[in-house]
Design a protein around this motif. Structure first.
Motif, short mmCIF file in Angstrom:
data_model
loop_
_atom_site.label_atom_id
_atom_site.label_comp_id
_atom_site.label_asym_id
_atom_site.label_seq_id
_atom_site.Cartn_x
_atom_site.Cartn_y
_atom_site.Cartn_z
N ASP A 1 0.82 -1.20 0.00
CA ASP A 1 0.00 0.00 0.00
C ASP A 1 0.86 1.26 0.00
N LYS A 2 1.93 1.21 0.80
CA LYS A 2 2.81 2.39 0.87
C LYS A 2 3.49 2.60 -0.48
N ALA A 3 3.90 1.51 -1.11
CA ALA A 3 4.55 1.61 -2.42
C ALA A 3 3.60 2.26 -3.43
N VAL B 1 -7.77 -1.72 1.32
CA VAL B 1 -7.88 -3.12 0.92
C VAL B 1 -6.65 -3.88 1.41
N ALA B 2 -6.83 -5.16 1.54
CA ALA B 2 -5.71 -6.05 1.81
C ALA B 2 -6.06 -7.39 1.18
N VAL C 1 -7.70 -2.35 7.78
CA VAL C 1 -8.10 -1.23 8.64
C VAL C 1 -7.06 -0.11 8.58
N VAL C 2 -5.78 -0.48 8.74
CA VAL C 2 -4.74 0.56 8.76
C VAL C 2 -4.66 1.23 7.39
N ASN C 3 -4.74 0.45 6.32
CA ASN C 3 -4.71 1.04 4.99
C ASN C 3 -5.88 2.03 4.80
N ALA C 4 -7.02 1.70 5.37
CA ALA C 4 -8.18 2.58 5.24
C ALA C 4 -7.95 3.91 5.96
N VAL C 5 -7.34 3.84 7.12
CA VAL C 5 -7.09 5.08 7.87
C VAL C 5 -6.06 5.94 7.14
N ILE C 6 -5.01 5.30 6.64
CA ILE C 6 -4.00 6.06 5.89
C ILE C 6 -4.65 6.68 4.65
N ASP C 7 -5.52 5.91 4.02
CA ASP C 7 -6.23 6.42 2.83
C ASP C 7 -7.06 7.66 3.18
#
Lengths: 162, 789
Positions: free
Chosen positions: B387-389, B460-461, B755-761
């Motif tokens: 996700d970070k990439a 997403v994951a 969940v973490v990807n959603a918050v960063i998003d």
């Protein structure tokens, strides 16, 4: 030791207890009603929830002597008189509202108290009311669904979030 | 097909006892004459035991005996079931793990002494009167500090806090480094996989019983695998041969891994019962559980992903510090290694992977498997770095994943980290996720949130896991000190009903229902004719128990094998009675027919003939109809799935609310959809708990700050939404007879990164692109601090 009497599931019972004996200990060890469970020691998990004079009470938070003379109802007293599951119990089975079963007695007792007070709760009301009962297996999804179903609400469509 | 066969959402038969208070959990077992044990536990993280004075306590009412390490001088320590070999070919350091602390205490909660008394209250009262002098030593809690020269040593005799330094795949190391040197882009992420406590709602309980007249021990215990406990405790700790030791795990109130292990208290009550010639019972309080149940996770990781100019993943490199705690719990060493390193390919074609794992002793509670065990740690780091990439490269995170997914035509797929995925279709699960979560409508929903001053994000994951542990010969090479088959005995009774004894164990998974569905489907009978027996070494075949989403994939396969043996024999009996060749006999809907004729015999005709063999080929076949099978899998199974989480972040407070959570899984074939969905929902709540709420926190001195439900934030009913769970994507497992993959851990594996990807998003959409990562749990204060950094 002091003698204590109360009415449990419609039957008058009595026993000798210490001042420090908790209601849950009296139910489990004194009366052999092992359906009421102990899941924590800080009154957080709700596995020990029973009804005292119609109110949902965490039986680890009250002394047996404090409920002398009261009407106590436990999970063992929740089925219909003919032994069949009550509407709420049946809803838990129909909607897979339990897995390991350990929190289940407390969930049923807490939910029954909600429905007695609020016969058609919203999803948010069910979730808020069950905030004091921990379940580690179900993610609460099917517990909330079971309580809504027991209240006569239609849960056949996929339940939307929000 | 019988109505309660494979594929039916059969209601659970076990529910009737649980819903009426008739479950029989270990704490419900009281044996006449039982005494009660209470453990005195260390309240410091590290110290030398100077003296233990039990004189005053021994004189107190009801006290039967007070045990200390001296009483266990002739007894073995708690064994470790897996030996990891490090990158230099050296075996891991394996310190002693005494039943009661011997000389030193090494974590808060380490048991020092145990009081056994007539009543529970007397045991607790007397414990207050035991005087223990401990010379407190500096404790080490932080893993990197524990590896510094001069750090306090958790175990003086092994000379280091480094349990092992593992590299995988060691031969790829140089090639991975070269790939990084050539990379067009490298994304680096430092992250913590937070320490968790499994917290099944039933605390652990152990009751030891001893019959002197025949030297017979019985242990009732809250275990996921009673046969494993019998073997470990009998052979390695107390020296009791199996035929003199029965272990019973009756109804067990959840496990999630924490009840796999052999614990000191089990050995203690078994030992003390013989010493005192009394049954001895111990019931854990929740506070004790927090400081004596094995914890989970606790990894600190740097992960780097290399990509070429076309955004193809070219290499992955990871360094993980994995906390072992103060002692090696039963399967601790394999979690950060073989259950973690082998999953680092994820769903992707990354050709080169290297991971270095340093396992570290600290003055904390031992860490072992917790729902997912190694696989959530692998998935979290991978799905976060991908996700970070995507954000660094300015490409859609979904598209970057899709581009690098293993394609459906590439299965079976050999990963660079040893395992071979038999089946999967990650594009299909991702498509399904986007469809059912209405990804297309996200922008409109985000605008609506924005209008209310809230920040909306979608994460997403995609996960892969290896379940159905495991091929015994393979894990033997990897250091397992056990086989990992499963067993079943199918006993057809004379009048046709069926009793199944399984080595698997149910503590919420519903085996009594689903295993009966499998047999009913195969025989063509009603599931109500099949009873499932589990949990007692006295009446079940040797089995390895339930964990790692293995029950149906391994235990169910043993059940299929045994049932096939039954069917084969029953056909021979039918052939005899029908005067036909066995190969001409067909079994359908519980009836044996000679193919192409109307000649038939009912199921009961055959079962009666087996047990009343008046007209029976006794010269060729034994009477009776009972078969046992052991099944040892040829590979792991590889469930996978795409998870999507939609959150709203309150910019004022940093509070994260989960608006929706969608899971699109591929579990292969499914026996009971209702139960599968329940497993996923429960796993999701645990994963969301890890992401937003839960953390087992220590202070610098090694005090556990989260020692009760007052401090350790468990997910509650109002912390989670209704979940959307789909399992319509199905690529059946190719190497087990049911084509099943396992579903128990998926929810807990796939959800934290979503969940973490959603918050960063959400934060990035609001322009807060400086926030590239927040460590779990994403509490309001952490999110607020990140936003305002």
């Amino acid at each position: 030791m002091t003698k204590v009497s109360m009415v449990v599931n419609g039957k008058t019972v009595s026993g000798e207890v210490e001042g420090r004996t908790l209601l849950v200990q009296f139910l489990r060890d004194g009366l052999g009603l092992t359906g009421t469970h102990v899941g924590c020691d800080t009154s957080q998990c709700g596995a020990c929830t029973v009804h005292v004079d119609g109110q949902a009470v965490k039986s680890c938070t009250v002394f047996a002597l404090d409920v002398a003379g009261a009407q106590v109802r436990t999970i063992e007293g929740m089925a219909n008189p003919d032994g069949s599951l009550s509407t709420l119990q049946q809803a838990f089975q129909d909607h897979h509202g339990l897995q390991c079963g350990f929190c289940t007695p407390g969930m049923v007792m807490a939910s029954a108290a909600l429905l007695a007070e609020n016969p058609t709760p919203t999803e948010a009301e069910v979730r808020h009311h069950l905030e004091g009962n921990l379940c580690r297996c179900t993610g609460y999804h099917n517990i909330v669904k079971a309580v809504l179903a027991a209240s006569g609400q239609d849960v056949s469509a996929p339940l939307a979030a929000e | 097909m019988p109505k309660d066969g494979i594929g039916a959402s059969t209601k659970r038969r076990e529910d009737l006892r649980f819903l009426t208070g008739k479950g029989r959990y270990t704490d419900d077992i009281n044996i006449r004459g039982q005494a009660y044990a209470h453990f005195i536990r260390s309240d410091v993280a590290h110290g030398r035991i100077v003296s233990i004075d039990t004189a005053a306590a021994e004189a107190m009412p009801g006290v039967l005996r007070i045990f200390t390490a001296a009483d266990f001088a002739g007894v073995g320590g708690l064994p470790c079931g897996w030996q990891v070999t490090d990158r230099h070919g050296k075996p891991m350091l394996e310190p002693k793990h005494p039943v009661l602390a011997d000389g030193k205490v090494r974590h808060v909660g380490d048991p020092i002494a145990a009081v056994v008394a007539e009543t529970y209250e007397q045991a607790r009262d007397a414990a207050e009167a035991v005087v223990i002098e401990i010379e407190e030593l500096p404790a080490v809690v932080d893993m990197k500090a524990a590896l510094q020269p001069g750090s306090p040593l958790v175990h003086d005799e092994i000379g280091s806090n480094l349990c092992y330094d593992w590299g995988f795949v060691e031969e790829n190391r140089a090639a991975v480094d070269e790939a990084f040197a050539r990379a067009a882009h490298v994304t680096t992420l430092d992250l913590v996989n937070n320490r968790l406590v499994a917290n099944p709602m039933e605390p652990r309980v152990a009751v030891g019983d001893f019959e002197a007249h025949n030297d017979q021990h019985t242990l009732y215990t809250t275990s996921q695998n009673p046969h494993v406990i019998r073997l470990l405790m009998g052979a390695f700790v107390l020296g009791i041969p199996e035929h003199k030791l029965r272990v019973v795990a009756p109804d067990v109130g959840g496990g999630f891994g924490s009840k796999i292990y052999h614990y000191a208290e089990e050995a203690f009550v078994t030992f003390a019962a013989k010493q005192l010639k009394r049954p001895v019972k111990w019931t854990s309080s929740r506070s004790e559980a927090f400081m004596s149940d094995a914890h989970g996770r606790d990894h600190v990781t740097r992960i780097e992903l290399a990509l070429d100019a076309d955004n193809n993943f070219t290499a992955l490199r990871c360094l993980t510090h994995a906390n072992m705690g103060a002692y090696l719990s039963t399967f601790a060493p394999c979690i950060p290694t073989w259950l973690h390193g082998t999953l680092l390919a994820g769903n992707y074609r990354t050709p080169l992977i290297y991971t270095n794992v340093k396992a570290v002793f600290t003055n904390t509670v031992p860490v072992d498997a917790y729902r997912g065990a190694g696989r959530p740690e692998a998935t979290f780091q991978l799905e976060r770095v991908v996700d970070k990439a995507a954000r660094e490269l300015g490409v859609d995170p979904v598209e970057l994943r899709r581009q690098n997914f293993i394609r459906p035509d590439q299965f079976p797929y050999q990963t660079p980290v040893a395992v071979v995925y038999d089946t999967g279709n990650y594009h299909a699960t991702m498509d399904k996720l986007l469809e059912i979560s209405d990804y297309a409508g996200f922008a409109a929903r985000a605008a609506e949130s924005q209008a209310r001053g809230k920040l909306r994000g979608f994460g997403v994951a995609h996960y892969i896991e290896a379940c159905g542990i495991a091929p015994s010969n393979l894990v033997g090479q990897l250091g397992a000190r056990a086989g990992l088959y499963e067993s079943a005995t199918v006993r057809v009774n004379a009048t046709g009903s069926i009793t199944v004894m399984t080595g698997s164990h149910s503590h919420g998974q519903g085996h009594e229902t689903t295993f009966a569905q499998v047999v009913a489907e195969m025989i063509g009978c009603d599931a109500s004719q099949v009873e499932i027996v589990h949990g007692d070494t006295a009446n079940t075949p040797m089995g390895m128990g339930t964990y790692g989403s293995r029950s149906l994939a391994v235990g169910g396969s043993a059940l299929v094998k045994a049932t096939n043996k039954i069917i084969n024999k029953a056909k021979k009996i039918a052939a005899h009675l029908l005067e036909a060749a066995p190969e001409d006999i067909e079994l359908k809907d519980g009836k044996f027919t000679v193919a192409g004729t109307d000649k038939s015999k009912s199921w009961v005709d055959i079962t009666l003939a087996a047990y009343v063999p008046h007209n029976y080929p006794l010269a060729e076949m034994e009477p009776g109809l009972e078969e046992t099978a052991f099944y040892d899998p040829s590979n792991f199974t590889y469930p996978s799935g795409a998870y999507g989480c939609e959150v709203e972040v309150d910019p004022e407070t940093g509070k994260v609310t989960i608006l929706s959570f969608t899971a699109a899984d591929d579990f292969g074939n499914i026996v009971n959809p209702m139960i599968v969905e329940g497993q996923v929902q429960g796993g999701l709540a645990q994963g969301i708990g890890q992401a937003l709420l839960e953390s087992a926190a220590y202070d610098e001195s090694g005090q556990l700050l989260t020692g009760s439900f007052m401090d350790y934030a468990m997910p509650r009913a109002d912390d989670v939404p209704f979940f959307q769970v789909d399992h319509s994507s199905c690529t059946p497992c190719t190497h087990n007879p049911l084509g099943v993959k396992g579903c128990g851990e998926a929810g807990a594996i796939g959800s934290p990164p979503a969940v973490v990807n959603a918050v960063i998003d959400a934060l990035h959409r609001a322009g807060m692109t400086h926030v590239t990562h927040i460590d779990m749990p994403l509490t309001p204060s952490r999110v607020w601090a990140a936003m305002n950094a």
